[in-house]
Design an enzyme around this catalytic site. Structure first.
Site, PDB file in Angstrom:
ATOM      1  CB  CYS A 165     -22.042  -8.237  40.211  1.00  0.00           C
ATOM      2  SG  CYS A 165     -22.386  -6.801  39.162  1.00  0.00           S
ATOM      3  CG  HIS A 305     -17.714 -12.278  38.104  1.00  0.00           C
ATOM      4  ND1 HIS A 305     -18.994 -12.108  38.570  1.00  0.00           N
ATOM      5  CD2 HIS A 305     -17.288 -11.040  37.711  1.00  0.00           C
ATOM      6  CE1 HIS A 305     -19.328 -10.826  38.480  1.00  0.00           C
ATOM      7  NE2 HIS A 305     -18.311 -10.160  37.955  1.00  0.00           N
ATOM      8  CD  GLU A 316     -13.837 -15.721  37.624  1.00  0.00           C
ATOM      9  OE1 GLU A 316     -14.552 -16.466  38.320  1.00  0.00           O
ATOM     10  OE2 GLU A 316     -14.291 -14.990  36.711  1.00  0.00           O
ATOM     11  CE  LYS A 337     -21.888 -12.684  35.660  1.00  0.00           C
ATOM     12  NZ  LYS A 337     -21.311 -13.744  36.508  1.00  0.00           N
ATOM     13  CG  HIS A 342     -23.008  -9.174  34.800  1.00  0.00           C
ATOM     14  ND1 HIS A 342     -23.510  -9.812  35.917  1.00  0.00           N
ATOM     15  CD2 HIS A 342     -21.933  -8.442  35.237  1.00  0.00           C
ATOM     16  CE1 HIS A 342     -22.786  -9.496  36.971  1.00  0.00           C
ATOM     17  NE2 HIS A 342     -21.822  -8.660  36.581  1.00  0.00           N
ATOM     18  CG  PHE A 403     -18.925  -2.113  39.691  1.00  0.00           C
ATOM     19  CD1 PHE A 403     -17.998  -2.861  39.000  1.00  0.00           C
ATOM     20  CD2 PHE A 403     -19.837  -1.363  38.960  1.00  0.00           C
ATOM     21  CE1 PHE A 403     -17.968  -2.883  37.613  1.00  0.00           C
ATOM     22  CE2 PHE A 403     -19.821  -1.370  37.570  1.00  0.00           C
ATOM     23  CZ  PHE A 403     -18.884  -2.138  36.899  1.00  0.00           C
TER      24      PHE A 403
END
Length: 417
Positions: A165, A305, A316, A337, A342, A403
């Site tokens: 991502c 994010h 975060e 998002k 996402h 990831f």
């Protein structure tokens, strides 16, 4: 050596909120959700039956049917977004040296839809290996960069970037570095992702990563809300045209903003979970600020994010408070998002486009779907909940984490001649 300045001179996007940059931005500012029940395939038996799909996209409106059949959906939308960006930037073989125009393009997964279709076709057959001759060229994720270069005749650096991502943010950073080191004059960069399919939805469901609020999809993506239960899958393609400053001035290009700096780090912690104290996120923001030669106090807005997962959002926020200290309470934070879902490997570029527009228009898009404060998150931070906010945005920072522990961050700032 003296590093060259890098500016943004063109943009293109296909997103769940609109099939061009203007519509995308308008819907972000208005707090529109792009979520709805899945139409790309029959998801009736899946735990999650909704997503943020691109609406009304017909590849044959942009290319002939024969050409469209040679491209996976992720490459189709990539090519169309590149057309928009090239037109917006006004570049052609008449005003640029095509040998010094590159394409550095990203995807987290690539042609998953094609892979699924071909394997299912084989499995349902009699065992005779009848595969589409375009199976491999449609599936490999570098092919979008190849198609974009062939379509426009750009013969500069050309390759793909993949870091889950964080992919398209890393792509932007690579393009930025290529230009400021003098290896190209112009680079088209960004990313695309289109994995709203049985394999994509089923795989992320098996990981228990996605929301299962099938009764009301539009309020399912709720970053920083106490009752968040996972992300909503999105699909998108975005392209930004990065250009060496003097080159852009010489050809009379319009300049949207300047790329100030970027950073990349690894959590080195876990396959899918972020470091609980946000160590990698902290380090990547520090790296980006250092690369840009900026102080924490110079940032006005962070596009986080913010995927709407219980662990990720908290880590975060911890990182932001550690990096920005008291200034964290003066800047705006939001997760777009909450509206786009996402978009995986394309998330970074469409969120960078959101930051670019924030810098241009001095508006911070909201984090929608906030209903209940999370007591574990600092209530004094400004998450820009539910409504856009007018504010002078001289510099904006965009975070993306993937990831594997991949972290990437890019900073854009107002253009000053």
């Amino acid at each position: 050596m003296e590093l060259k300045r890098v500016v943004v001179t063109g943009m293109g996007a296909l997103t769940p909120l609109g099939n061009n940059v203007d519509d995308f931005w308008a819907n972000l500012v208005d707090g529109v959700s792009g979520a709805g029940m899945i139409t790309n395939f029959d998801a009736s038996k899946f735990k999650t039956r909704f997503a943020c799909e691109i609406k009304g996209f017909d590849p044959t409106a942009h290319m002939n049917t024969k050409e469209a059949r040679k491209l996976d959906r992720f490459a189709q939308i990539a090519v169309v977004a590149s057309d928009m960006a090239v037109k917006d930037a006004g570049i052609s073989s008449e005003n640029v040296d095509v040998d010094r125009v590159g394409v550095i393009f990203a995807s987290g997964i690539g042609g998953l839809i094609t892979f699924q279709e071909e394997v299912v076709h084989f499995a349902n057959g009699d065992g005779t290996p009848r595969f589409n001759p375009f199976f491999i060229p449609k599936m490999i994720l570098d092919i979008a960069a190849g198609h974009i270069s062939m379509r426009h005749g750009f013969r500069g650096p050309n390759y793909a970037v993949v870091s889950a991502c964080a992919s398209s943010t890393n792509g932007i950073i690579s393009a930025f570095d290529t230009i400021r080191l003098g290896k190209a004059d112009v680079v088209l960069t960004g990313g695309s992702e289109a994995v709203i399919s049985a394999a994509g939805i089923g795989g992320f469901n098996a990981m228990k990563a996605m929301s299962e609020r099938n009764d009301n999809p539009q309020i399912a993506s709720r970053p920083y809300d106490k009752d968040r239960d996972g992300f909503v899958m999105g699909e998108a393609a975005g392209v930004v045209v990065l250009e060496e400053y003097e080159h852009a001035i010489k050809r009379g290009a319009k300049i949207y903003c300047e790329i100030a700096g970027g950073g990349a780090t690894a959590d080195a912690y876990h396959l899918t979970a972020p470091h609980p104290e946000g160590l990698g996120a902290k380090n990547v923001m520090i790296a980006a600020l250092k690369d840009a030669g900026m102080r924490a106090e110079d940032i006005d807005y962070i596009n986080t994010h913010g995927t709407s997962t219980p662990m990720g959002d908290g880590a975060e926020v911890k990182a932001i408070t550690q990096v920005f200290g008291q200034h964290a309470y003066k800047l705006n934070i939001s997760s777009t998002k909450s509206m786009t879902g996402h978009c995986l490997g394309a998330a970074g570029v469409i969120e960078a486009i959101a930051c670019i527009n924030s810098v241009i228009y001095d508006i911070v898009p909201p984090t929608i779907n906030h209903f209940t404060d999370d007591p574990a998150l600092d209530p004094n931070l400004n998450f820009t909940f539910n409504k856009a906010e007018k504010k002078v945005v001289n510099a904006a920072l965009s975070n993306t984490f993937g990831f594997g522990g991949h972290n990437a961050c890019v900073i854009v700032k107002k253009y000053i001649a």
